[in-house]
Design a protein around this motif. Structure first.
Motif, PDB file in Angstrom:
ATOM      1  N   ASP A  71       0.819  -1.210   0.000  1.00  0.00           N
ATOM      2  CA  ASP A  71       0.000   0.000   0.000  1.00  0.00           C
ATOM      3  C   ASP A  71       0.856   1.266   0.000  1.00  0.00           C
ATOM      4  OD1 ASP A  71      -2.492   1.486   0.235  1.00  0.00           O
ATOM      5  OD2 ASP A  71      -1.925   1.832   2.333  1.00  0.00           O
ATOM      6  N   LYS A  72       1.814   1.342   0.926  1.00  0.00           N
ATOM      7  CA  LYS A  72       2.587   2.568   1.118  1.00  0.00           C
ATOM      8  C   LYS A  72       3.685   2.778   0.075  1.00  0.00           C
ATOM      9  CE  LYS A  72       1.998   2.844   6.135  1.00  0.00           C
ATOM     10  NZ  LYS A  72       2.713   2.755   7.421  1.00  0.00           N
ATOM     11  N   VAL A  73       4.318   1.710  -0.383  1.00  0.00           N
ATOM     12  CA  VAL A  73       5.469   1.857  -1.276  1.00  0.00           C
ATOM     13  C   VAL A  73       5.109   1.562  -2.727  1.00  0.00           C
ATOM     14  CG1 VAL A  73       7.843   1.123  -1.741  1.00  0.00           C
ATOM     15  CG2 VAL A  73       7.037   1.305   0.619  1.00  0.00           C
ATOM     16  N   VAL A  74       4.475   0.426  -2.961  1.00  0.00           N
ATOM     17  CA  VAL A  74       4.165   0.019  -4.330  1.00  0.00           C
ATOM     18  C   VAL A  74       2.898   0.713  -4.841  1.00  0.00           C
ATOM     19  CG1 VAL A  74       3.761  -1.971  -5.836  1.00  0.00           C
ATOM     20  CG2 VAL A  74       5.323  -2.180  -3.915  1.00  0.00           C
ATOM     21  N   GLY A  75       2.012   1.078  -3.932  1.00  0.00           N
ATOM     22  CA  GLY A  75       0.796   1.772  -4.332  1.00  0.00           C
ATOM     23  C   GLY A  75      -0.274   0.864  -4.894  1.00  0.00           C
ATOM     24  N   LYS A  76      -0.216  -0.410  -4.529  1.00  0.00           N
ATOM     25  CA  LYS A  76      -1.207  -1.380  -4.983  1.00  0.00           C
ATOM     26  C   LYS A  76      -1.619  -2.261  -3.815  1.00  0.00           C
ATOM     27  CE  LYS A  76       0.714  -1.866  -9.674  1.00  0.00           C
ATOM     28  NZ  LYS A  76      -0.351  -1.276 -10.452  1.00  0.00           N
ATOM     29  N   SER A  77      -2.828  -2.773  -3.865  1.00  0.00           N
ATOM     30  CA  SER A  77      -3.245  -3.761  -2.873  1.00  0.00           C
ATOM     31  C   SER A  77      -2.573  -5.088  -3.214  1.00  0.00           C
ATOM     32  CB  SER A  77      -4.773  -3.926  -2.898  1.00  0.00           C
ATOM     33  OG  SER A  77      -5.163  -4.561  -4.110  1.00  0.00           O
ATOM     34  N   SER A  78      -2.608  -6.005  -2.290  1.00  0.00           N
ATOM     35  CA  SER A  78      -1.998  -7.315  -2.539  1.00  0.00           C
ATOM     36  C   SER A  78      -2.637  -8.000  -3.744  1.00  0.00           C
ATOM     37  CB  SER A  78      -2.115  -8.203  -1.299  1.00  0.00           C
ATOM     38  OG  SER A  78      -1.311  -7.677  -0.273  1.00  0.00           O
ATOM     39  N   SER A  79      -3.956  -7.899  -3.877  1.00  0.00           N
ATOM     40  CA  SER A  79      -4.620  -8.549  -5.014  1.00  0.00           C
ATOM     41  C   SER A  79      -4.254  -7.857  -6.334  1.00  0.00           C
ATOM     42  CB  SER A  79      -6.136  -8.590  -4.812  1.00  0.00           C
ATOM     43  OG  SER A  79      -6.667  -7.293  -4.677  1.00  0.00           O
ATOM     44  N   GLN A  80      -4.124  -6.539  -6.319  1.00  0.00           N
ATOM     45  CA  GLN A  80      -3.704  -5.825  -7.530  1.00  0.00           C
ATOM     46  C   GLN A  80      -2.275  -6.213  -7.916  1.00  0.00           C
ATOM     47  OE1 GLN A  80      -4.351  -1.850  -6.019  1.00  0.00           O
ATOM     48  NE2 GLN A  80      -6.069  -1.518  -7.429  1.00  0.00           N
ATOM     49  N   LEU A  81      -1.410  -6.353  -6.927  1.00  0.00           N
ATOM     50  CA  LEU A  81      -0.027  -6.725  -7.188  1.00  0.00           C
ATOM     51  C   LEU A  81       0.065  -8.153  -7.724  1.00  0.00           C
ATOM     52  CD1 LEU A  81       2.768  -5.488  -7.096  1.00  0.00           C
ATOM     53  CD2 LEU A  81       3.018  -6.346  -4.769  1.00  0.00           C
ATOM     54  N   ASN A  82      -0.745  -9.059  -7.164  1.00  0.00           N
ATOM     55  CA  ASN A  82      -0.776 -10.439  -7.670  1.00  0.00           C
ATOM     56  C   ASN A  82      -1.240 -10.471  -9.122  1.00  0.00           C
ATOM     57  OD1 ASN A  82       0.203 -11.598  -5.325  1.00  0.00           O
ATOM     58  ND2 ASN A  82      -1.834 -11.971  -4.486  1.00  0.00           N
ATOM     59  N   ALA A  83      -2.258  -9.679  -9.449  1.00  0.00           N
ATOM     60  CA  ALA A  83      -2.759  -9.619 -10.827  1.00  0.00           C
ATOM     61  C   ALA A  83      -1.691  -9.036 -11.756  1.00  0.00           C
ATOM     62  CB  ALA A  83      -4.030  -8.781 -10.893  1.00  0.00           C
ATOM     63  N   TRP A  85       1.601  -9.174 -11.397  1.00  0.00           N
ATOM     64  CA  TRP A  85       2.656 -10.161 -11.635  1.00  0.00           C
ATOM     65  C   TRP A  85       2.151 -11.336 -12.456  1.00  0.00           C
ATOM     66  CZ3 TRP A  85       7.469  -9.394 -11.918  1.00  0.00           C
ATOM     67  CH2 TRP A  85       8.071  -8.389 -11.161  1.00  0.00           C
ATOM     68  N   SER A  86       0.907 -11.729 -12.282  1.00  0.00           N
ATOM     69  CA  SER A  86       0.347 -12.825 -13.089  1.00  0.00           C
ATOM     70  C   SER A  86       0.402 -12.477 -14.567  1.00  0.00           C
ATOM     71  CB  SER A  86      -1.095 -13.109 -12.675  1.00  0.00           C
ATOM     72  OG  SER A  86      -1.142 -13.649 -11.388  1.00  0.00           O
ATOM     73  N   LYS A  87       0.060 -11.246 -14.883  1.00  0.00           N
ATOM     74  CA  LYS A  87       0.090 -10.795 -16.276  1.00  0.00           C
ATOM     75  C   LYS A  87       1.520 -10.834 -16.827  1.00  0.00           C
ATOM     76  CE  LYS A  87      -1.037  -6.844 -19.201  1.00  0.00           C
ATOM     77  NZ  LYS A  87      -1.537  -5.472 -19.251  1.00  0.00           N
ATOM     78  N   LEU A  88       2.493 -10.346 -16.043  1.00  0.00           N
ATOM     79  CA  LEU A  88       3.878 -10.346 -16.502  1.00  0.00           C
ATOM     80  C   LEU A  88       4.419 -11.764 -16.674  1.00  0.00           C
ATOM     81  CD1 LEU A  88       5.540  -7.396 -14.530  1.00  0.00           C
ATOM     82  CD2 LEU A  88       4.775  -7.437 -16.899  1.00  0.00           C
ATOM     83  N   VAL A  89       4.080 -12.640 -15.755  1.00  0.00           N
ATOM     84  CA  VAL A  89       4.530 -14.029 -15.861  1.00  0.00           C
ATOM     85  C   VAL A  89       3.912 -14.681 -17.091  1.00  0.00           C
ATOM     86  CG1 VAL A  89       4.377 -16.310 -14.773  1.00  0.00           C
ATOM     87  CG2 VAL A  89       5.028 -14.324 -13.404  1.00  0.00           C
ATOM     88  N   PHE A  90       2.606 -14.479 -17.291  1.00  0.00           N
ATOM     89  CA  PHE A  90       1.893 -15.081 -18.415  1.00  0.00           C
ATOM     90  C   PHE A  90       2.466 -14.637 -19.756  1.00  0.00           C
ATOM     91  CE2 PHE A  90      -1.630 -15.170 -21.514  1.00  0.00           C
ATOM     92  CZ  PHE A  90      -1.917 -16.529 -21.475  1.00  0.00           C
ATOM     93  N   THR A  91       2.859 -13.369 -19.839  1.00  0.00           N
ATOM     94  CA  THR A  91       3.398 -12.848 -21.095  1.00  0.00           C
ATOM     95  C   THR A  91       4.908 -13.046 -21.217  1.00  0.00           C
ATOM     96  OG1 THR A  91       3.639 -10.639 -20.135  1.00  0.00           O
ATOM     97  CG2 THR A  91       1.570 -11.106 -21.323  1.00  0.00           C
ATOM     98  N   GLY A  92       5.521 -13.645 -20.198  1.00  0.00           N
ATOM     99  CA  GLY A  92       6.957 -13.906 -20.226  1.00  0.00           C
ATOM    100  C   GLY A  92       7.811 -12.670 -20.008  1.00  0.00           C
ATOM    101  N   LYS A  93       7.228 -11.643 -19.417  1.00  0.00           N
ATOM    102  CA  LYS A  93       7.950 -10.383 -19.241  1.00  0.00           C
ATOM    103  C   LYS A  93       8.503 -10.171 -17.839  1.00  0.00           C
ATOM    104  CE  LYS A  93       5.440  -8.030 -22.885  1.00  0.00           C
ATOM    105  NZ  LYS A  93       4.519  -6.957 -23.234  1.00  0.00           N
TER     106      LYS A  93
END
Length: 135
Positions: A71-83, A85-93
């Motif tokens: 919340d304080k540093v990344v500016g995302k909730s845990s679920s937003q951050l998981n989503a 990273w899921s997108k980056l992993v799925f696209t190989g990025k």
């Protein structure tokens, strides 16, 4: 009724009170990091410290410290951050940072690895690591 309202208000205040999160690196690390750089590291947009050395970030498994950091540093909730990273992993990025179980595991990992960065409850920091930011 007044007691119920007071108890509810006190409960809400205690829930909103949160611990300070300390971002830590290995004690021998001489890099200077600001909040924006730390955010970029944890979003996979920066892969090295300012001195050019590779960075190896670690997260904590979904606990209150991780929630505060996200919340304080990344500016995302845990679920937003998981989503994210899921997108980056799925696209190989990208590959998300490794997750460790608790503050002590992060302290031990960062103390043992020159390229590590992590975060812990600031009350748990010891001399084996260097604090580069508090949030």
């Amino acid at each position: 009724m007044k007691k119920l309202i007071l108890a509810s208000a006190l409960t809400l205040c205690s829930i909103s009170a949160s611990a300070e999160v300390a971002v830590i690196v290995n004690a021998s690390n001489t890099s200077n990091l600001d909040a924006d750089t730390i955010k970029k590291i944890y979003l996979g947009k920066s892969k090295s410290f300012d001195n050019g050395a590779k960075v190896n970030p670690v997260n904590q498994n979904g606990n209150s410290v991780a929630d505060e950091f996200n919340d304080k540093v990344v500016g995302k909730s845990s679920s937003q951050l998981n989503a994210y990273w899921s997108k980056l992993v799925f696209t190989g990025k990208g590959t998300p940072p490794e997750k460790l179980d608790n503050d002590q595991a992060v302290l031990d990992f960062v103390a043992a690895n020159n390229d590590a960065i992590g975060y812990v409850d600031s009350a748990k920091v010891n001399d084996s690591v260097k604090v580069v930011g508090k949030f």
